[in-house]
Each structure stands twice: as C-alpha cells, then as structure tokens.
Design an enzyme around this catalytic site. Sequence first.
Site, mmCIF file in Angstrom:
data_model
loop_
_atom_site.group_PDB
_atom_site.id
_atom_site.type_symbol
_atom_site.label_atom_id
_atom_site.label_comp_id
_atom_site.label_asym_id
_atom_site.label_seq_id
_atom_site.Cartn_x
_atom_site.Cartn_y
_atom_site.Cartn_z
ATOM 1 N N ARG A 1 47.184 30.214 111.805
ATOM 2 C CA ARG A 1 46.879 28.783 111.767
ATOM 3 C C ARG A 1 46.503 28.329 110.358
ATOM 4 N NH1 ARG A 1 44.557 27.579 117.369
ATOM 5 N NH2 ARG A 1 43.399 25.903 116.430
ATOM 6 N N CYS B 1 41.096 25.159 112.327
ATOM 7 C CA CYS B 1 40.144 26.253 112.441
ATOM 8 C C CYS B 1 40.381 27.031 113.736
ATOM 9 C CB CYS B 1 38.721 25.717 112.482
ATOM 10 S SG CYS B 1 38.366 24.482 111.255
ATOM 11 N N GLU C 1 64.518 10.835 105.653
ATOM 12 C CA GLU C 1 63.752 11.930 106.235
ATOM 13 C C GLU C 1 64.519 12.578 107.391
ATOM 14 O OE1 GLU C 1 61.527 13.679 105.276
ATOM 15 O OE2 GLU C 1 60.619 14.629 107.027
ATOM 16 N N ASN D 1 35.018 23.375 115.532
ATOM 17 C CA ASN D 1 36.326 22.823 115.147
ATOM 18 C C ASN D 1 36.254 21.330 115.349
ATOM 19 O OD1 ASN D 1 37.299 25.353 114.826
ATOM 20 N ND2 ASN D 1 38.706 25.308 116.553
ATOM 21 N N GLY D 2 36.921 20.558 114.487
ATOM 22 C CA GLY D 2 36.953 19.109 114.673
ATOM 23 C C GLY D 2 36.162 18.400 113.598
ATOM 24 N N GLU E 1 68.107 20.652 106.389
ATOM 25 C CA GLU E 1 67.323 21.825 105.991
ATOM 26 C C GLU E 1 67.196 22.873 107.084
ATOM 27 O OE1 GLU E 1 63.216 21.045 104.957
ATOM 28 O OE2 GLU E 1 63.068 19.499 106.479
HETATM 29 C C1 F6R Z 1 60.871 19.181 103.960
HETATM 30 C C2 F6R Z 1 59.704 19.645 103.224
HETATM 31 C C3 F6R Z 1 59.746 19.537 101.739
HETATM 32 C C4 F6R Z 1 58.366 19.130 101.190
HETATM 33 C C5 F6R Z 1 58.376 19.199 99.671
HETATM 34 C C6 F6R Z 1 57.069 18.757 99.075
HETATM 35 O O1 F6R Z 1 60.701 19.327 105.337
HETATM 36 O O2 F6R Z 1 58.755 20.122 103.776
HETATM 37 O O3 F6R Z 1 60.725 18.659 101.313
HETATM 38 O O4 F6R Z 1 58.069 17.843 101.638
HETATM 39 O O5 F6R Z 1 58.644 20.518 99.253
HETATM 40 O O6 F6R Z 1 56.036 19.602 99.466
HETATM 41 P P1 F6R Z 1 54.523 19.146 99.365
HETATM 42 O O7 F6R Z 1 54.352 18.002 100.305
HETATM 43 O O8 F6R Z 1 53.732 20.353 99.779
HETATM 44 O O9 F6R Z 1 54.274 18.741 97.951
#
Ligand code: F6R
Length: 613
Positions: free
Chosen positions: A27, A2, A486, A104-105, A493
Amino acid sequence: MCGILGYSGERQAAEILLDGLAKLEYRGYDSAGIAIFDSEHNKITVEKNKGRLQTLREKIKNNNAQLSGTCGIGHTRWATHGEPSDTNAHPLWSDDLLVVAVHNGIVENYKELKQELSEKGYTFYSQTDTEAAVKLIDYFYRENNDPLSAITSAIKKIEGSYCFVLLFKNNPGEVWGVRKDNPLIAGQGKGESFLASDVSAILQDTRSVYYLDNMEIVKLNKGDVRFYDSEGHAVYKKLSRVTWDSQAAEKGGFEHFMMKEIHEQARAVKDTLRSVLKGEKFDLSESGLSDENLKAVSNIYIIACGSAYHAGVVAQYVLEDLAKIPVRVELASEFRYRKMPFEKNSLAVIISQSGETADTLAAMRLAKNNGIKTLAIVNVVGSTIAREADNVFYTLAGPEIAVATTKAYSGQLIACYILAMELARARGELDNVKYCEMVREIQKLPEKIDEILDEKERIKEIAGSFIDADGAFYLGRNIDYAVAMEGSLKMKEISYVHSEAIAAGEMKHGPISLIERGMLIVGILTQKNLYAKTASNLIEAKSRGGFILSVITRGSEFLHDEADFIFYIPETDEHFSASLAVIPLQLLGYYVAVARKLDVDKPRNLAKSVTVE
Ligand code: F6R
C-alpha cells in the site's frame, strides 16, 4: 494508505504484527511501528521509526528489545498531517501511556480538539492529527477506566474519517477498534483474534472474519470478539469466510490494482475536498493562498507531465472561465528548456502525483530561480517537489500502485477546481450565491463517480470488440478535449493500441484521412454550447466508417441515432465534468487491456515514478 493491525491471543504478538504489516507494505508507507502489551508486568512498549518495516525489525533485534506480550497493535503510516518522522510515526500515546493507538484517516477538527485539550492541561509532542484524538480518548478513559464509554464519548466529538485501534493500560489483554469511513475487519482464530485494515494482513492466520460497519466498535480479548454500536450497545455480527487467495486480497478483491484504484476515486475526491473544506467554504490558507495572495496573481503557469499535465489542461479551461485569469499549461520537459520572459506576479502551479518527476522538479526550480511563486499539487507527502515548493496543496488519493494513474488524476482535478473557485471568489469574479452552489455541487462528485462505476459492465462488454483495434481517436472540445487526452493516454499506455486525442475542430485539418472502417472514435460531449459542433465532427467520422463511442451528459439528445454506443454520465456543473467523463474512459482502457491479456498494472517500458529525464 496506512495499514493497521491488532492482535490478542496466546502467541507472542510482535512477530505476528511485523509479519502482518509486511503484507500491507504494497500500500506504500513512510514509517512503521508496533506497541506490545506485557500483561504480566502491566507494561506497554512502543517501537517505531520513519522508514521501512525492515528497519523496525532490525531496530528491535539490535536493541535486544524484549517485546514480550501476547497482545499488541501495529501500523504502517502514509503521512498526511506532519512529515514522516520517528515522532509522527504511530503508535501514538497519551502522556501516561494510559492509551496507545494507531489511526488511519484524518481527524478534521484536530486543531479545535488540541485547543480544548490544551486548556485541560494536555501537551502535544507530534505534528499529527491523531494525537489529539488519542488524548481525547484518554481524557474520557480517566473518568472511569472504561474503554467502551471512552470511545463512544470521543467519537461524538471527533470529525473526519478514521479507524482507530487501541490499547488501554488498565485493560490488559484487550485490543479495541472503531471505524468511520475507513476499513476495519476483525479476524477470529482459535484462542486468538485480530484486527486489520485489510484482510490480506491476517489471511495466513485465519479466514474467518467480521466486517465492521461504520461507527461500530470492536473489542478483542484472546478468542473472544465483541461488537458495539456507537452508543455502546452490544451488536451481533455474522462471521464470513474469506475465499480469496492472499494475492487477490491485497488488491482488495479486485483483479488488478488499477481497477481497485478506479474504485477508490470517490474516496480520493472526498478526502481531498474535506481537507480544505471549512464549513461551507474552502480555505487554502494552509497552502499559503490567502485572498490577498490570490488577488495579486497576474497569470498562471501550470507545469506537469503525462496525466498530471492533462489535469492541468482541464484546469486551464476552468481557471480562465471562472477566474478570468490568463493561464499557460506547459509540459515540464519543454518548459525547463524554454527561454521565455517570466511575468513577475505569476503563480507556477506544479502538478505531480509522485512529487519526484525529474522534469517537473527541474521546471519548478527554474520558475523559482526566476522569482516566480510556486504551488505544488502533490500526492506524496514529503516528496522532493512538496519540500521545495513555496506552498503545497496535497491531493489525498493515498498510495497509487498501478502505473497508470487514475485516482491521483482525480485528486488533481479537485485541487485545480478548488484553486479556480478560490481565485475567482477572491478576485470578485464569482458571486457568493454561485460560489456556494458550486461548493455544494462539487461535493456530489463522489456519489456520481460511484454511480458511473455501477455501470462498468456496459463498458466491459463493448471493450471486447476492440481486442484487435489498431488505432483510436478521442475527440472533444474545450474541457472535453482535455479529457480526451487523458482517455487516449489510458488506452495507449496499458492496451498498447495506438491512440490520439484530437481537438474535434482539427479533424478536418488532417487526421480524418486516417479513418478506416471500424476504427474506434471516442467522442466526449459534456459542454452544452459545444454539443452540436462535436456531434457533427463525429457524424463525419462515422460516415467514413468509424465506430462512434460517445460519452455524453445525461439528458442530451445528441448522437442518439448516430452513435454506435452511448455512455451517459450524470449531470454536474460543466466546470467539473472532467471528473465524471474520465471514468468510462479509464474503464475502456482497462477492459481493452484485460481483453488483450496484458499486464495492466505494470505496462511494458513504464515506471510509476519518472525520476530521470
Ligand atoms: C499516466 C501516468 C503518467 C504520470 C506522469 C507524471 O497514467 O501516470 O503520465 O502522470 O509520469 O507523474 P507524476 O504525476 O508522478 O509527476
């Protein structure tokens, strides 16, 4: 997260607040509102709605709303408690409009406060946690019309994290603020003053700011700005000058949103933990997971895409080890087209930051259509997956702007650990002593994450050597393999370096033939019983010319002489080690991308939310 604003001065407040809130739009938010104090007529007017700030502007224009007044507060809301709606939007008020506030919070003990206040005759109109705090402040304010003593009394009772900005009906011209674990700054102009959650909101008006410390209280009255401690004693504060340009300020001083979000991970972890921690135990009853339900689960499908899938792979290892329950992790895009028999008493855990990913949504619908109970671990409140799932466990990472996820992934890990611990406890696989030990240890993760970030310059230096890298392998076993996935995705990417995660034991079955002199081989070693095995795979890679960069738990002697670069991470319960090991890998991907002068926050061909197949 927020956004918050306050203004007291000579100019009309509404336009200043709307312009300032526009600076906070990046944000992310789901509703917006302002309250203006017309001191001449001693009247506070609130305008707010679900949706965009532009809608609020138009509403104000079309209603011919005469929001006249030189003092006011404003807010953009990212829903946590209560769906996005006109009613739940801020500002919120006490019944007689004596106190009007934005927040906020999270007020963690809002249910207890509501109960206490109901007994004193208060009624509640919203689903928010904020309303309880506003009415508590109102309760104390009625005693003697003194905002300072009302705030000091209330914060003794409010638990959680907060930044409140408030108007008090009998104190025209004044705007009050108080913060705990949520940012708040005060800006000093000529004959006017400001409050904001983010300096970018007021940079067009002033560069002279005060930074409030935790539990400090501030009062604005035109150009006069005063500070108090939590007991109400006056505090002297030094004025600082902001030198950032406004674009940088929006990123909180970081060069990119991704780096800002990497630094917000401790906070994301803490907020997600706190949302379900009741005393010394976790409580998932709000996510529909009573002990009875947990005991009845026969097996688990975890369904997700990308990084969320990687969080699911970590979860698989943790769930199987702790709760002794069979788990299958499935890529949503594959799962949705499988023709498989479903186990009747299964639980489908759907992981998604955005809650809108098309494949994940379709896979969840397939599970539901087959009579499987669904639990969504989602970051965006009110998203489609959150609305359609049987039950939801929200990660409280706040809005993520950078396309490459960091803090949402960290929030997902926490939700998965908690689910594993609760399943294990409910099914008698985790005794009370071990459970309590884990609850204590998981709460230390935020501190340990920040400890790693303090050493980020080491990763920056080494990253410079990989500007021209053509490829990288990330190796690990068990949870370390899940982290390798990861880390590898972060590298490819945003840096566009071709990179692959390989289960360390698979190297010999093919990939080792690709190793050439100088190739980056990242090894992750956090599981003691597997150190020796992964270390020997890394030594084999080194002997074929690979550059070995290892992330290892502090205290281990492995690879001391063989690795080209070692980054030690703090010790933790090995089930939680992904939360620490991933941080240097995020930094590595980031710094290589920066060194290659790439658009870190918006990598080519990628979108933040993948709403098509
Ligand atoms: C990588 C990344 C994507 C998402 C994927 C799933 O950094 O952000 O691989 O993790 O597109 O997205 P959500 O979590 O929004 O379903």
